[in-house]
Design a protein around this motif. Structure first.
Motif, PDB file in Angstrom:
ATOM      1  N   PHE A  77       1.097  -1.481   0.143  1.00  0.00           N
ATOM      2  CA  PHE A  77      -0.438   0.196   0.068  1.00  0.00           C
ATOM      3  C   PHE A  77       0.538   1.108  -0.346  1.00  0.00           C
ATOM      4  O   PHE A  77       0.412   2.441  -0.065  1.00  0.00           O
ATOM      5  CB  PHE A  77      -0.932   0.137   0.722  1.00  0.00           C
ATOM      6  CG  PHE A  77      -0.136  -0.197   2.016  1.00  0.00           C
ATOM      7  CD1 PHE A  77       0.246   1.045   3.016  1.00  0.00           C
ATOM      8  CD2 PHE A  77      -0.556  -1.549   3.242  1.00  0.00           C
ATOM      9  CE1 PHE A  77       0.850   0.529   4.541  1.00  0.00           C
ATOM     10  CE2 PHE A  77       0.441  -1.313   4.433  1.00  0.00           C
ATOM     11  CZ  PHE A  77       0.847  -1.044   5.231  1.00  0.00           C
ATOM     12  N   ASN A  82       0.135  -0.830  -8.961  1.00  0.00           N
ATOM     13  CA  ASN A  82      -1.128  -1.465  -8.964  1.00  0.00           C
ATOM     14  C   ASN A  82      -1.017  -2.601 -10.120  1.00  0.00           C
ATOM     15  O   ASN A  82      -0.832  -2.598 -11.002  1.00  0.00           O
ATOM     16  CB  ASN A  82      -2.385  -0.097  -8.959  1.00  0.00           C
ATOM     17  CG  ASN A  82      -2.470   0.817  -8.144  1.00  0.00           C
ATOM     18  OD1 ASN A  82      -2.279   2.312  -8.107  1.00  0.00           O
ATOM     19  ND2 ASN A  82      -2.796  -0.410  -7.375  1.00  0.00           N
TER      20      ASN A  82
ATOM     21  N   SER B 168      -6.492  -5.791  -2.177  1.00  0.00           N
ATOM     22  CA  SER B 168      -6.464  -4.281  -1.338  1.00  0.00           C
ATOM     23  C   SER B 168      -5.611  -3.409  -1.107  1.00  0.00           C
ATOM     24  O   SER B 168      -6.022  -1.737  -0.839  1.00  0.00           O
ATOM     25  CB  SER B 168      -7.212  -4.603   0.405  1.00  0.00           C
ATOM     26  OG  SER B 168      -7.797  -3.407   0.936  1.00  0.00           O
ATOM     27  N   SER B 169      -4.510  -4.137  -0.974  1.00  0.00           N
ATOM     28  CA  SER B 169      -3.825  -3.880  -0.283  1.00  0.00           C
ATOM     29  C   SER B 169      -3.071  -2.437  -0.633  1.00  0.00           C
ATOM     30  O   SER B 169      -2.377  -1.540  -1.635  1.00  0.00           O
ATOM     31  CB  SER B 169      -2.540  -4.677   0.285  1.00  0.00           C
ATOM     32  OG  SER B 169      -1.085  -4.274   0.837  1.00  0.00           O
ATOM     33  N   ASP B 170      -2.586  -3.468  -2.196  1.00  0.00           N
ATOM     34  CA  ASP B 170      -2.071  -2.683  -3.862  1.00  0.00           C
ATOM     35  C   ASP B 170      -2.901  -1.516  -3.290  1.00  0.00           C
ATOM     36  O   ASP B 170      -1.906  -0.923  -4.949  1.00  0.00           O
ATOM     37  CB  ASP B 170      -2.620  -3.789  -4.569  1.00  0.00           C
ATOM     38  CG  ASP B 170      -2.225  -3.155  -6.509  1.00  0.00           C
ATOM     39  OD1 ASP B 170      -0.337  -3.260  -6.230  1.00  0.00           O
ATOM     40  OD2 ASP B 170      -2.723  -3.131  -7.176  1.00  0.00           O
ATOM     41  N   LEU B 171      -4.202  -0.916  -3.713  1.00  0.00           N
ATOM     42  CA  LEU B 171      -4.724  -0.574  -3.805  1.00  0.00           C
ATOM     43  C   LEU B 171      -5.023   0.840  -2.877  1.00  0.00           C
ATOM     44  O   LEU B 171      -5.600   1.868  -2.935  1.00  0.00           O
ATOM     45  CB  LEU B 171      -6.287  -0.538  -4.148  1.00  0.00           C
ATOM     46  CG  LEU B 171      -6.834  -0.914  -5.705  1.00  0.00           C
ATOM     47  CD1 LEU B 171      -8.130  -1.677  -4.946  1.00  0.00           C
ATOM     48  CD2 LEU B 171      -6.957  -0.124  -6.982  1.00  0.00           C
ATOM     49  N   GLY B 172      -3.754   0.463  -1.854  1.00  0.00           N
ATOM     50  CA  GLY B 172      -3.199   1.552  -0.853  1.00  0.00           C
ATOM     51  C   GLY B 172      -3.846   1.358   0.321  1.00  0.00           C
ATOM     52  O   GLY B 172      -4.117   2.643   1.150  1.00  0.00           O
ATOM     53  N   ALA B 173      -4.822   0.423   1.107  1.00  0.00           N
ATOM     54  CA  ALA B 173      -5.105   0.655   2.014  1.00  0.00           C
ATOM     55  C   ALA B 173      -4.600  -0.284   2.585  1.00  0.00           C
ATOM     56  O   ALA B 173      -3.934  -1.453   2.708  1.00  0.00           O
ATOM     57  CB  ALA B 173      -6.686  -0.399   2.104  1.00  0.00           C
ATOM     58  N   GLY B 174      -4.014   0.535   4.015  1.00  0.00           N
ATOM     59  CA  GLY B 174      -3.338  -0.272   4.752  1.00  0.00           C
ATOM     60  C   GLY B 174      -4.536  -1.952   6.067  1.00  0.00           C
ATOM     61  O   GLY B 174      -5.703  -2.129   4.929  1.00  0.00           O
ATOM     62  N   ILE B 175      -3.698  -2.608   6.827  1.00  0.00           N
ATOM     63  CA  ILE B 175      -4.183  -3.645   7.257  1.00  0.00           C
ATOM     64  C   ILE B 175      -5.539  -3.664   7.927  1.00  0.00           C
ATOM     65  O   ILE B 175      -6.369  -4.609   7.066  1.00  0.00           O
ATOM     66  CB  ILE B 175      -2.839  -4.213   8.321  1.00  0.00           C
ATOM     67  CG1 ILE B 175      -1.360  -4.760   7.915  1.00  0.00           C
ATOM     68  CG2 ILE B 175      -3.489  -4.943   9.156  1.00  0.00           C
ATOM     69  CD1 ILE B 175      -0.523  -5.139   8.177  1.00  0.00           C
ATOM     70  N   THR B 177      -7.859  -0.987   7.501  1.00  0.00           N
ATOM     71  CA  THR B 177      -8.371  -0.648   6.396  1.00  0.00           C
ATOM     72  C   THR B 177      -8.989  -1.891   5.597  1.00  0.00           C
ATOM     73  O   THR B 177     -10.563  -1.791   5.045  1.00  0.00           O
ATOM     74  CB  THR B 177      -8.055   0.580   5.117  1.00  0.00           C
ATOM     75  OG1 THR B 177      -8.026   1.467   6.451  1.00  0.00           O
ATOM     76  CG2 THR B 177      -9.874   0.853   4.956  1.00  0.00           C
ATOM     77  N   THR B 178      -8.279  -2.780   5.640  1.00  0.00           N
ATOM     78  CA  THR B 178      -8.311  -4.259   4.291  1.00  0.00           C
ATOM     79  C   THR B 178      -9.244  -4.596   5.520  1.00  0.00           C
ATOM     80  O   THR B 178     -10.094  -5.546   4.700  1.00  0.00           O
ATOM     81  CB  THR B 178      -6.878  -4.784   4.303  1.00  0.00           C
ATOM     82  OG1 THR B 178      -6.122  -3.963   3.431  1.00  0.00           O
ATOM     83  CG2 THR B 178      -7.319  -6.107   3.300  1.00  0.00           C
ATOM     84  N   ARG B 180     -11.670  -4.422   7.557  1.00  0.00           N
ATOM     85  CA  ARG B 180     -12.522  -3.202   7.272  1.00  0.00           C
ATOM     86  C   ARG B 180     -13.599  -3.494   6.933  1.00  0.00           C
ATOM     87  O   ARG B 180     -14.514  -4.286   7.011  1.00  0.00           O
ATOM     88  CB  ARG B 180     -12.919  -2.049   8.862  1.00  0.00           C
ATOM     89  CG  ARG B 180     -13.931  -1.283   9.305  1.00  0.00           C
ATOM     90  CD  ARG B 180     -13.481  -0.029   9.009  1.00  0.00           C
ATOM     91  NE  ARG B 180     -12.466   1.093   8.658  1.00  0.00           N
ATOM     92  CZ  ARG B 180     -12.981   1.936   8.074  1.00  0.00           C
ATOM     93  NH1 ARG B 180     -14.434   1.954   7.656  1.00  0.00           N
ATOM     94  NH2 ARG B 180     -12.044   2.467   7.212  1.00  0.00           N
ATOM     95  N   LEU B 181     -12.764  -2.666   5.616  1.00  0.00           N
ATOM     96  CA  LEU B 181     -13.565  -2.542   4.430  1.00  0.00           C
ATOM     97  C   LEU B 181     -13.514  -4.348   3.465  1.00  0.00           C
ATOM     98  O   LEU B 181     -14.417  -3.998   2.276  1.00  0.00           O
ATOM     99  CB  LEU B 181     -12.965  -1.905   3.838  1.00  0.00           C
ATOM    100  CG  LEU B 181     -12.910  -0.231   4.043  1.00  0.00           C
ATOM    101  CD1 LEU B 181     -12.321   0.495   2.803  1.00  0.00           C
ATOM    102  CD2 LEU B 181     -14.526  -0.356   4.397  1.00  0.00           C
ATOM    103  N   VAL B 182     -12.717  -5.464   3.667  1.00  0.00           N
ATOM    104  CA  VAL B 182     -12.654  -5.958   2.581  1.00  0.00           C
ATOM    105  C   VAL B 182     -12.911  -7.738   3.306  1.00  0.00           C
ATOM    106  O   VAL B 182     -13.785  -8.454   3.140  1.00  0.00           O
ATOM    107  CB  VAL B 182     -11.501  -6.286   1.601  1.00  0.00           C
ATOM    108  CG1 VAL B 182     -11.364  -7.728   0.746  1.00  0.00           C
ATOM    109  CG2 VAL B 182     -11.602  -5.102   0.313  1.00  0.00           C
ATOM    110  N   PRO B 185     -16.168  -8.013   5.991  1.00  0.00           N
ATOM    111  CA  PRO B 185     -17.421  -8.703   4.621  1.00  0.00           C
ATOM    112  C   PRO B 185     -17.653 -10.186   4.798  1.00  0.00           C
ATOM    113  O   PRO B 185     -18.341 -10.490   4.048  1.00  0.00           O
ATOM    114  CB  PRO B 185     -17.158  -6.854   3.851  1.00  0.00           C
ATOM    115  CG  PRO B 185     -16.658  -6.412   4.523  1.00  0.00           C
ATOM    116  CD  PRO B 185     -15.454  -6.966   5.681  1.00  0.00           C
TER     117      PRO B 185
END
Lengths: 348, 266
Positions: A77, A82, B168-175, B177-178, B180-182, B185
């Motif tokens: 991240f 990407n 998710s990590s690749d798109l910039g989300a930290g641990i 956030t990943t 919580r959002l991915v 769910p």
């Protein structure tokens, strides 16, 4: 300043899983703005190199620089690259729009702004009307384009594509190849494309690195790779090649070493007809295979080897009799590629 | 598969007998809760709502239900948090002793309750010098509730693979956030299923409970056991049993619906 700064620079990159060296000391500069392909059979290390650049794997040794900055120890991240994943990896619980907006969301872009940008990105891949659907309601080609929109909306410096067309059928794949190339020109960013499909690599790339057993076997433009393969592996993996080993080379070419010649560079005629070629050899036609725009002829040479000849199906095509007919094949010296130096016999 | 007529008849008869063995006793309990007889004589001599009225006025029964609910909810909550964390740890990271830990986590559900009960009783009272209370009971229940959550979550994580988290990590989300959002769910239905099972396990647990609850803590199973053989209370126990049957149908219904919905999505 030492000339142009590479988008990606790999130095002595090695990745071992136990005793297996998946990537074995790779040095590579990828130029900014180029469409770069990593081509190789499965297990050749190309995907591992991509995952190392993305940051999903940590190298055993070596470094990775992105635009001059060492990013080897940075988390995925925290890297301005990407990825478009082989299985697309779209979030199944989110709408297409939320998938595309995800990268913006985690960067703290407000809902309105990120949805607007995501809609624009979806429009550029012609999926504007699918924004509210779930990924499961899309076809493979559409998911592919969502994955592209999602990875490009955050404007990465480098886009990594891991066999993105592998799951698509042939027609769709050819169409997506054109779209990818156009997208890369429009965005002007560096694409690093992993594929095992040599045709795809030749069609799309500015430069290709051919991988074999964790190492780069050859690096060059598609024309260089195809016309001047540097090793028997490249000659066999990229397109079809007639490869002559040391012994056969001495008989047919009058020189030692391993050589190759492409099927379309070999001419053929029925026996006793003149053939304008630097060298000729006689043989028996073993197989005639019609492949649409051309015909593939397989000839068993008297010299004890088999060559493949590709002839365009045009008006000038030399009439050849069917299987079993005696034929003469020929080629010019300039079309012969030396793959390996002569085998050295050890001195006593 | 095709079966002959007699084979089908035989299988239908066996099925009917098995289902009857399971559900007729429940029906007897249901009927007896309206019986005028205190000694559960069969057939019931008459119909009355007296026991239902008594049951809802019985402080002991209501308190027991409340205690059981508290214990089950608390131990399920503990199990959800710890079970999820340990599944993530064991499934997403590689480290020395991973398989051993996995085994140690699952073991409590296979251990006889009496062993767990005695062990925890000793540990709490003599080892740690803690008074038995509702807290010790919750901890005891959590030891086996974790297993159902763990099994559900780790199976889900295994099936999910890491590609969504990578993306998710690749798109910039930290641990976080990943997660919580991915990840979360994607785990929701597995957590729900594991949580329901954990709740059910805790709610009717009696052996470990006997050894780890303080003397003032009376869960529903303990209360039923105490009252079943008191002549005046037997019909009231029947009422409670009927209520429990009705209440347990609800989570089972939801669990089935979740399982059904997931099959459709896939």
């Amino acid at each position: 300043m030492t000339g142009v700064q590479p988008a990606i620079r790999l130095t002595g990159l090695t990745k071992s899983f136990g005793s297996v060296h998946a990537v074995d000391g790779v040095d590579l500069d990828i130029i900014e703005g180029e469409f770069f392909s990593m081509l190789g059979p499965s297990g050749s290390g190309k995907t591992t190199v991509l995952r190392l650049i993305a940051g999903f794997e940590q190298p055993t040794s070596g470094t990775i620089s992105l635009l001059g900055q060492d990013v080897t120890d940075r988390a995925p991240f925290d890297r301005d690259v990407n990825t478009v994943f082989q299985d697309y990896a779209l979030f199944p619980h989110m709408s297409v729009l939320d998938n595309v907006a995800y990268g913006l969301r985690v960067r703290g872009v407000a809902k309105r702004a990120r949805h607007e940008q995501a809609r624009q990105a979806l429009d550029t891949v012609r999926l504007g009307s699918f924004a509210d659907r779930k990924p499961s309601q899309l076809s493979g080609g559409q998911r592919q384009r969502v994955a592209l929109a999602r990875a490009t909306v955050v404007q990465p410096k480098v886009l990594l594509l891991d066999e993105p067309l592998g799951a698509l059928d042939l027609k769709l794949r050819e169409q997506m190849q054109v779209e990818l190339k156009e997208l890369q020109r429009t965005l002007g960013i560096t694409f690093i494309f992993v594929t095992h499909d040599q045709q795809e690599a030749l069609t799309l790339s500015d430069r290709i690195a051919v991988f074999n057993e964790g190492k780069i076997e050859q690096l060059g433009t598609p024309a260089e790779i195809y016309e001047r393969p540097a090793s028997p592996f490249v000659a066999a993996f990229v397109g079809t090649s007639n490869i002559f080993d040391d012994t056969v080379s001495q008989t047919l070419l009058g020189r030692a070493g391993t050589h190759s010649v492409r099927p379309e560079k070999v001419s053929v005629t029925t026996e006793n007809r003149p053939l304008s070629a630097d060298r000729t050899a006689a043989g028996v036609l073993a197989e005639v295979i019609y492949v649409g725009s051309s015909t593939q002829l397989i000839v068993d040479l008297d010299a004890g080897t088999r060559v493949v000849v590709l002839e365009q199906n045009d008006a000038h095509r030399v009439a050849t009799n069917g299987r079993g007919a005696r034929v003469t094949v020929g080629w010019n010296d300039s079309d012969i590629v030396t793959l390996a130096p002569p085998v050295l016999t050890s001195h006593p | 598969m095709r079966l002959s007529r007699p084979a089908r008849g035989l299988l239908a008869a066996i099925t009917a007998v098995v289902l009857a063995l399971i559900y007729l006793p429940l029906l007897v309990v249901f009927v007896n809760s309206f019986s005028t007889s205190q000694n559960l004589t069969w057939p019931p001599p008459g119909f009355t709502l007296e026991w239902w009225a008594k049951a809802f006025q019985s402080d002991g029964a209501l308190d027991a239900v409340l205690t059981s609910l508290q214990v089950a909810l608390a131990s399920t909550a503990v199990a959800l948090v710890l079970g999820t964390l340990i599944s993530l740890g064991l499934q997403r990271f590689e480290f020395f002793g991973r398989d051993a830990i996995s085994l140690l986590v699952i073991l409590p559900i296979a251990l006889p309750g009496i062993v767990t009960g005695i062990a925890l009783n000793n540990a709490f009272r003599t080892g740690l010098g803690v008074q038995l209370s509702i807290l010790t009971l919750i901890i005891a229940h959590a030891t086996f509730c974790i297993v159902t959550v763990f099994n559900n979550v780790i199976a889900r994580l295994r099936r999910l693979g890491t590609s969504l988290e990578d993306a998710s990590s690749d798109l910039g989300a930290g641990i976080w956030t990943t997660f919580r959002l991915v990840t979360f769910p994607q785990l929701r239905s597995a957590l729900f299923a594991g949580g329901l099972l954990a709740f059910a396990l805790s709610f009717d647990e009696i052996i470990v409970t006997t050894f780890t609850a303080g003397s003032s803590v009376k869960t529903l199973p303990l209360w039923i056991l105490d009252n079943l053989f008191r002549p005046h209370q037997a019909p009231v126990v029947n009422v409670i049993a009927v209520v429990l049957v009705l209440v347990s149908i609800i989570p089972i219904y939801f669990a089935q619906r979740i399982a059904g919905a997931e099959k459709v999505v896939r």
